[in-house]
Design a protein around this motif. Structure first.
Motif, PDB file in Angstrom:
ATOM      1  N   THR A  99       0.839  -1.192   0.000  1.00 50.01           N
ATOM      2  CA  THR A  99       0.000   0.000   0.000  1.00 50.01           C
ATOM      3  C   THR A  99       0.879   1.249   0.000  1.00 50.01           C
ATOM      4  OG1 THR A  99      -1.568  -1.234   1.332  1.00 50.01           O
ATOM      5  CG2 THR A  99      -1.932   1.123   1.162  1.00 50.01           C
ATOM      6  N   ALA A 100       1.886   1.246   0.903  1.00 50.14           N
ATOM      7  CA  ALA A 100       2.766   2.408   0.974  1.00 50.14           C
ATOM      8  C   ALA A 100       3.465   2.616  -0.357  1.00 50.14           C
ATOM      9  CB  ALA A 100       3.791   2.222   2.087  1.00 50.14           C
ATOM     10  N   LEU A 101       3.929   1.510  -0.967  1.00 51.13           N
ATOM     11  CA  LEU A 101       4.631   1.616  -2.237  1.00 51.13           C
ATOM     12  C   LEU A 101       3.730   2.217  -3.316  1.00 51.13           C
ATOM     13  CD1 LEU A 101       7.391   0.708  -3.662  1.00 51.13           C
ATOM     14  CD2 LEU A 101       5.976  -1.081  -4.646  1.00 51.13           C
ATOM     15  N   SER A 102       2.507   1.709  -3.409  1.00 51.25           N
ATOM     16  CA  SER A 102       1.645   2.192  -4.484  1.00 51.25           C
ATOM     17  C   SER A 102       1.273   3.655  -4.261  1.00 51.25           C
ATOM     18  CB  SER A 102       0.389   1.321  -4.608  1.00 51.25           C
ATOM     19  OG  SER A 102      -0.341   1.368  -3.418  1.00 51.25           O
ATOM     20  N   VAL A 103       0.990   4.025  -3.022  1.00 54.43           N
ATOM     21  CA  VAL A 103       0.645   5.428  -2.766  1.00 54.43           C
ATOM     22  C   VAL A 103       1.842   6.323  -3.088  1.00 54.43           C
ATOM     23  CG1 VAL A 103       0.063   7.104  -0.976  1.00 54.43           C
ATOM     24  CG2 VAL A 103      -1.124   4.929  -1.066  1.00 54.43           C
ATOM     25  N   TRP A 104       3.026   5.875  -2.683  1.00 51.85           N
ATOM     26  CA  TRP A 104       4.217   6.684  -2.914  1.00 51.85           C
ATOM     27  C   TRP A 104       4.481   6.861  -4.412  1.00 51.85           C
ATOM     28  CZ3 TRP A 104       9.422   5.258  -4.488  1.00 51.85           C
ATOM     29  CH2 TRP A 104      10.343   6.283  -4.330  1.00 51.85           C
ATOM     30  N   VAL A 105       4.431   5.743  -5.154  1.00 55.34           N
ATOM     31  CA  VAL A 105       4.729   5.828  -6.586  1.00 55.34           C
ATOM     32  C   VAL A 105       3.707   6.703  -7.297  1.00 55.34           C
ATOM     33  CG1 VAL A 105       4.733   4.506  -8.725  1.00 55.34           C
ATOM     34  CG2 VAL A 105       6.014   3.679  -6.772  1.00 55.34           C
ATOM     35  N   ILE A 106       2.435   6.500  -6.984  1.00 49.20           N
ATOM     36  CA  ILE A 106       1.417   7.272  -7.699  1.00 49.20           C
ATOM     37  C   ILE A 106       1.482   8.740  -7.298  1.00 49.20           C
ATOM     38  CG2 ILE A 106      -1.071   7.584  -7.969  1.00 49.20           C
ATOM     39  CD1 ILE A 106      -1.288   4.560  -8.060  1.00 49.20           C
ATOM     40  N   ARG A 107       1.789   8.986  -6.053  1.00 48.90           N
ATOM     41  CA  ARG A 107       1.943  10.376  -5.624  1.00 48.90           C
ATOM     42  C   ARG A 107       3.118  11.036  -6.356  1.00 48.90           C
ATOM     43  NH1 ARG A 107       6.399  12.899  -3.257  1.00 48.90           N
ATOM     44  NH2 ARG A 107       5.820  14.410  -1.680  1.00 48.90           N
ATOM     45  N   ASN A 108       4.219  10.318  -6.507  1.00 47.12           N
ATOM     46  CA  ASN A 108       5.356  10.866  -7.248  1.00 47.12           C
ATOM     47  C   ASN A 108       4.973  11.180  -8.679  1.00 47.12           C
ATOM     48  OD1 ASN A 108       7.108  10.799  -5.186  1.00 47.12           O
ATOM     49  ND2 ASN A 108       8.251   9.003  -5.864  1.00 47.12           N
ATOM     50  N   LEU A 109       4.276  10.235  -9.270  1.00 48.18           N
ATOM     51  CA  LEU A 109       3.884  10.387 -10.667  1.00 48.18           C
ATOM     52  C   LEU A 109       2.956  11.583 -10.817  1.00 48.18           C
ATOM     53  CD1 LEU A 109       4.522   8.794 -13.134  1.00 48.18           C
ATOM     54  CD2 LEU A 109       2.419   7.543 -12.849  1.00 48.18           C
ATOM     55  N   VAL A 110       2.090  11.728  -9.832  1.00 49.80           N
ATOM     56  CA  VAL A 110       1.072  12.753  -9.910  1.00 49.80           C
ATOM     57  C   VAL A 110       1.681  14.138  -9.650  1.00 49.80           C
ATOM     58  CG1 VAL A 110      -0.749  13.575  -8.401  1.00 49.80           C
ATOM     59  CG2 VAL A 110      -0.995  11.416  -9.539  1.00 49.80           C
ATOM     60  N   TYR A 111       2.811  14.184  -8.957  1.00 50.22           N
ATOM     61  CA  TYR A 111       3.478  15.471  -8.807  1.00 50.22           C
ATOM     62  C   TYR A 111       4.704  15.548  -9.693  1.00 50.22           C
ATOM     63  CZ  TYR A 111       0.165  16.842  -5.487  1.00 50.22           C
ATOM     64  OH  TYR A 111      -1.037  17.187  -4.939  1.00 50.22           O
TER      65      TYR A 111
ATOM     66  N   ILE B  34      -1.472  -5.943  -8.456  1.00 53.48           N
ATOM     67  CA  ILE B  34      -0.878  -6.148  -7.132  1.00 53.48           C
ATOM     68  C   ILE B  34      -1.987  -6.386  -6.108  1.00 53.48           C
ATOM     69  CG2 ILE B  34       0.389  -5.001  -5.264  1.00 53.48           C
ATOM     70  CD1 ILE B  34       2.373  -5.243  -7.332  1.00 53.48           C
ATOM     71  N   ALA B  35      -2.992  -5.517  -6.158  1.00 56.38           N
ATOM     72  CA  ALA B  35      -4.104  -5.647  -5.212  1.00 56.38           C
ATOM     73  C   ALA B  35      -4.803  -6.988  -5.393  1.00 56.38           C
ATOM     74  CB  ALA B  35      -5.083  -4.499  -5.396  1.00 56.38           C
ATOM     75  N   GLY B  36      -4.947  -7.413  -6.647  1.00 55.30           N
ATOM     76  CA  GLY B  36      -5.580  -8.692  -6.925  1.00 55.30           C
ATOM     77  C   GLY B  36      -4.820  -9.845  -6.296  1.00 55.30           C
ATOM     78  N   GLY B  37      -3.497  -9.820  -6.455  1.00 55.23           N
ATOM     79  CA  GLY B  37      -2.668 -10.875  -5.868  1.00 55.23           C
ATOM     80  C   GLY B  37      -2.806 -10.920  -4.360  1.00 55.23           C
ATOM     81  N   LEU B  38      -2.785  -9.757  -3.733  1.00 54.41           N
ATOM     82  CA  LEU B  38      -2.928  -9.704  -2.278  1.00 54.41           C
ATOM     83  C   LEU B  38      -4.299 -10.227  -1.852  1.00 54.41           C
ATOM     84  CD1 LEU B  38      -1.361  -6.201  -1.584  1.00 54.41           C
ATOM     85  CD2 LEU B  38      -0.377  -8.392  -0.967  1.00 54.41           C
ATOM     86  N   PHE B  39      -5.312  -9.826  -2.614  1.00 54.52           N
ATOM     87  CA  PHE B  39      -6.686 -10.229  -2.320  1.00 54.52           C
ATOM     88  C   PHE B  39      -6.827 -11.753  -2.367  1.00 54.52           C
ATOM     89  CE2 PHE B  39     -10.994 -11.113  -4.011  1.00 54.52           C
ATOM     90  CZ  PHE B  39     -11.743 -10.573  -2.981  1.00 54.52           C
ATOM     91  N   ALA B  40      -6.250 -12.355  -3.427  1.00 54.38           N
ATOM     92  CA  ALA B  40      -6.360 -13.805  -3.591  1.00 54.38           C
ATOM     93  C   ALA B  40      -5.722 -14.542  -2.421  1.00 54.38           C
ATOM     94  CB  ALA B  40      -5.705 -14.238  -4.901  1.00 54.38           C
ATOM     95  N   HIS B  41      -4.571 -14.020  -1.933  1.00 54.21           N
ATOM     96  CA  HIS B  41      -3.869 -14.723  -0.865  1.00 54.21           C
ATOM     97  C   HIS B  41      -4.361 -14.330   0.524  1.00 54.21           C
ATOM     98  CE1 HIS B  41      -1.301 -15.479  -4.323  1.00 54.21           C
ATOM     99  NE2 HIS B  41      -0.954 -16.583  -3.678  1.00 54.21           N
ATOM    100  N   ALA B  42      -5.285 -13.395   0.580  1.00 55.04           N
ATOM    101  CA  ALA B  42      -5.928 -13.104   1.862  1.00 55.04           C
ATOM    102  C   ALA B  42      -7.155 -13.986   2.018  1.00 55.04           C
ATOM    103  CB  ALA B  42      -6.313 -11.630   1.937  1.00 55.04           C
ATOM    104  N   LEU B  43      -7.869 -14.170   0.890  1.00 59.70           N
ATOM    105  CA  LEU B  43      -9.121 -14.936   0.933  1.00 59.70           C
ATOM    106  C   LEU B  43      -8.864 -16.431   0.727  1.00 59.70           C
ATOM    107  CD1 LEU B  43     -11.936 -13.648   1.216  1.00 59.70           C
ATOM    108  CD2 LEU B  43     -12.285 -14.116  -1.212  1.00 59.70           C
ATOM    109  N   GLN B  44      -7.752 -16.760   0.094  1.00 61.33           N
ATOM    110  CA  GLN B  44      -7.333 -18.138  -0.213  1.00 61.33           C
ATOM    111  C   GLN B  44      -8.284 -18.841  -1.161  1.00 61.33           C
ATOM    112  OE1 GLN B  44      -6.681 -18.811   4.171  1.00 61.33           O
ATOM    113  NE2 GLN B  44      -5.226 -20.268   3.286  1.00 61.33           N
ATOM    114  N   PHE B  45      -9.076 -18.077  -1.858  1.00 65.79           N
ATOM    115  CA  PHE B  45      -9.980 -18.678  -2.837  1.00 65.79           C
ATOM    116  C   PHE B  45     -10.416 -17.580  -3.800  1.00 65.79           C
ATOM    117  CE2 PHE B  45     -14.543 -19.160  -3.927  1.00 65.79           C
ATOM    118  CZ  PHE B  45     -14.382 -20.188  -4.840  1.00 65.79           C
TER     119      PHE B  45
END
Lengths: 256, 347
Positions: free
Chosen positions: B181-193, B234-245
């Motif tokens: 989460t921190a990585l994505s917010v940081w990268v997108i914030r950089n891109l956006v500024y 990335i979010a999809g991958g995290l989601f799959a391994h949180a729900l395990q299905f």
């Protein structure tokens, strides 16, 4: 060597011939006006030069470089900037950002550097912000740098649009009806302003205009279009007496 | 009422002081990560609460990345669930079939990264129709994309078809979610500024004018779609391994709608807004769980009220100072100072 050389330029919109066999040459530092009745194809010529439309036939050369087939941003980077008949600023963005966007093509950092804010990023951002502010100061717009462009008055919006066009560092500036919606007093000021721009930024200017006072006052040469065809070219004094031009504007006298 | 206002202002002043410190972000990051690791190892937090926090993180990633296209660029993409599905399936297939059982924990970031890259590639393909179509038409293209992804997944038996895919270990832990989460917010914030921000914003305002002001609109659109879909993956991958299905139905248009709601609730073209939107929406849905079916009445109702009273969302087109780099303001201040000093120098 001519700055811009247009030969045999023709463009059709589904059968309607908007511009036909347009030939035109402009030397560096000239100020040329394009006039003609409504629908004569003046703005189409600008759209063809800047790459918004792709010419069906003919060639447009900027300093011997072919422009037909290039995209608008490539053409802008090569040195042609324009303003619009109906103001097209980025309304929701600040005045400063409007000008900084026009520096887009001059930025030297890569998307990867922007992604991580490393390398040349800081120096480049500082450079273009300073340059944009300098430009705004020249145009006396720096006091409203942080205001949204839509909140400026009409006259200031016109001025900002010209400042934005000049920020792309053009060799050739295309002004599409800069006097639209101005009163006679403002038009006199605008004439001074256009002369001053040509001096200060040493640009070549092509001007589309309906206001004869403005055109006759500052243009060194005129091109008259009617229904896409060039009906006259020459000095303003010659154009004023040209029977074909009078016919296009006033119609033919019917023998009674 | 006035005492309430005064209290609010004092609180705001303290907040500004706190966030004004140069070390705020580093300290926040280390503290946050330490907290997450502590929770993960010592388990002093309810597992249910942990899961909610994981969902909050995932939703922040989804919202921030979708805001890039729908907020900053002003397009209307409804295909975000599709990108998420690509990421989820790629990451899950890797962990279930390819990675050795012993090294799952070590290789998990690679699986997530692969999911992101897979989604980014698909995002690149979707960027191409966006050169020609805008607004409603692009919405239809991305809607079609979402449906294609779903039906393709349903018809491949190797990934379980409509039954879905299971067998993932529970690899998504709080520290990992915090990191991504921190990585994505940081990268997108950089891109956006950066220059890119001015590119996307000008496309939203007037695409033709922006092209004529030397903005390479095609390149900007490709970057926007690729970065946005990368983080959706990335979010999809995290989601799959949180729900395990996972199964294809999870990633249909309704999932996209959820993300859209979070974007428009939080506010378009705002990073802080995206975070607020994702947090409020996720937590509110959990709090309202006792209401049962009525929950599905309450949420749309809030949206309707929001659209009437604050059509651009809570933080629409605004940004908390926390996320804006001070550089912009500093440059301008320095320039003004120089201008003021200049006449003195010449005199």
């Amino acid at each position: 060597m001519p700055l811009l050389e247009i030969s045999k330029l023709t463009h059709r919109f589904a059968g309607l011939c908007a511009v036909s066999d347009f030939n035109f040459v402009i030397e560096p530092h000239e100020l040329v006006g394009v006039i003609g009745p409504n629908g004569a194809g003046k703005t189409t010529v600008f759209n063809l030069i800047t790459g918004v439309y792709r010419a069906s036939v003919g060639s447009i050369k900027l300093k011997d470089q072919e422009l037909v087939g290039k995209t608008p941003h490539q053409i802008t980077s090569l040195g042609i900037a324009r303003t619009f008949q109906n103001i097209r600023l980025f309304k929701e963005l600040s005045v400063l950002d409007n000008v900084r966007i026009a520096h887009y093509g001059q930025i030297a950092y890569t998307p990867a550097e922007a992604l991580l804010h490393i390398g040349r990023f800081r120096a480049e951002e500082k450079r273009i912000t300073n340059r944009a502010l300098d430009l705004l100061a020249i145009f006396k717009l720096d006091e409203s740098a942080n205001e949204k462009a839509k909140n400026l008055s009409y006259g200031l919006q016109r001025r900002l649009e010209i400042a934005r066009a000049l920020a792309t560092e053009p060799a050739l500036l295309l002004l599409d009806e800069p006097a639209a919606g101005m009163n006679p007093n403002e038009i006199i000021q605008l004439m001074e302003f256009i002369r001053w721009i040509r001096q200060t930024f040493s640009v070549t200017i092509i001007l589309i205009e309906h206001q004869m006072r403005l055109v006759m006052g500052i243009c060194e040469r005129l091109v008259v279009l009617d229904f896409g065809a060039t009906i006259a070219q020459g000095l303003p004094s010659e154009i004023q007496k040209n029977p074909k031009v009078m016919e296009a504007y006033l119609g033919v006298e019917v023998a009674s | 009422m006035s005492s309430f206002k005064a209290a609010y202002h004092t609180l705001l002043a303290h907040w500004h002081m706190l966030t004004g410190y140069k070390l705020f972000w580093p300290v926040f990051m280390i503290a946050g990560l330490a907290f997450c690791v502590a929770v993960d190892t010592y388990g002093f937090m309810d597992l249910y609460l942990q899961l909610i926090l994981i969902y909050v993180g995932i939703n922040i990633i989804l919202t921030v990345s979708l805001n890039l296209i729908n907020g900053y660029m002003g397009e209307f993409s409804v295909g975000h669930a599709g990108f998420m599905a690509v990421g989820a399936y790629v990451a899950s297939l890797l962990t279930v079939h390819s990675f050795p059982a012993g090294a799952q924990n070590m290789l998990f970031p690679l699986a997530i990264l692969a999911g992101g890259l897979g989604a980014a590639f698909v995002g690149f393909l979707v960027a191409i129709p966006s050169f020609k179509t805008r607004g409603d038409y692009l919405a239809i293209v991305t809607l079609a994309f979402c449906m294609i992804v779903k039906s393709v997944l349903e018809n491949i038996d190797a990934v379980g078809g409509p039954r879905g895919l299971l067998g993932m270990e529970k690899l998504t832990s709080l520290p990992w979610v915090f990191f991504w989460t921190a990585l994505s917010v940081w990268v997108i914030r950089n891109l956006v500024y950066s220059n890119f921000r001015r590119g996307v914003l000008s496309i939203r305002e007037d695409e033709i004018a922006s092209d004529l002001m030397s903005v390479n609109t095609r390149q900007v659109k490709i970057i926007a779609f690729v970065v946005s879909s990368f983080f959706a993956g990335i979010a999809g991958g995290l989601f799959a391994h949180a729900l395990q299905f996972i199964n294809p139905r999870m990633f249909d248009i309704l999932k996209s709608t959820d993300i859209l709601i979070m974007v428009y609730l939080g506010g378009i073209a705002s990073i802080s807004g995206s975070i607020i939107g994702a947090v409020i929406y996720t937590i509110l849905l959990e709090i309202l769980r006792p209401l049962g079916v009525w929950r599905m009445v309450f949420m749309p109702l809030t949206l309707v009220l929001l659209m009437i009273y604050r059509p651009r969302g809570i933080m629409g087109m605004k940004e908390a100072r926390l996320f804006t780099p001070l550089r912009d303001i500093t440059t301008e201040k320095l320039w003004r100072q120089k201008k003021k000093e200049a006449p003195d120098a010449s005199a």
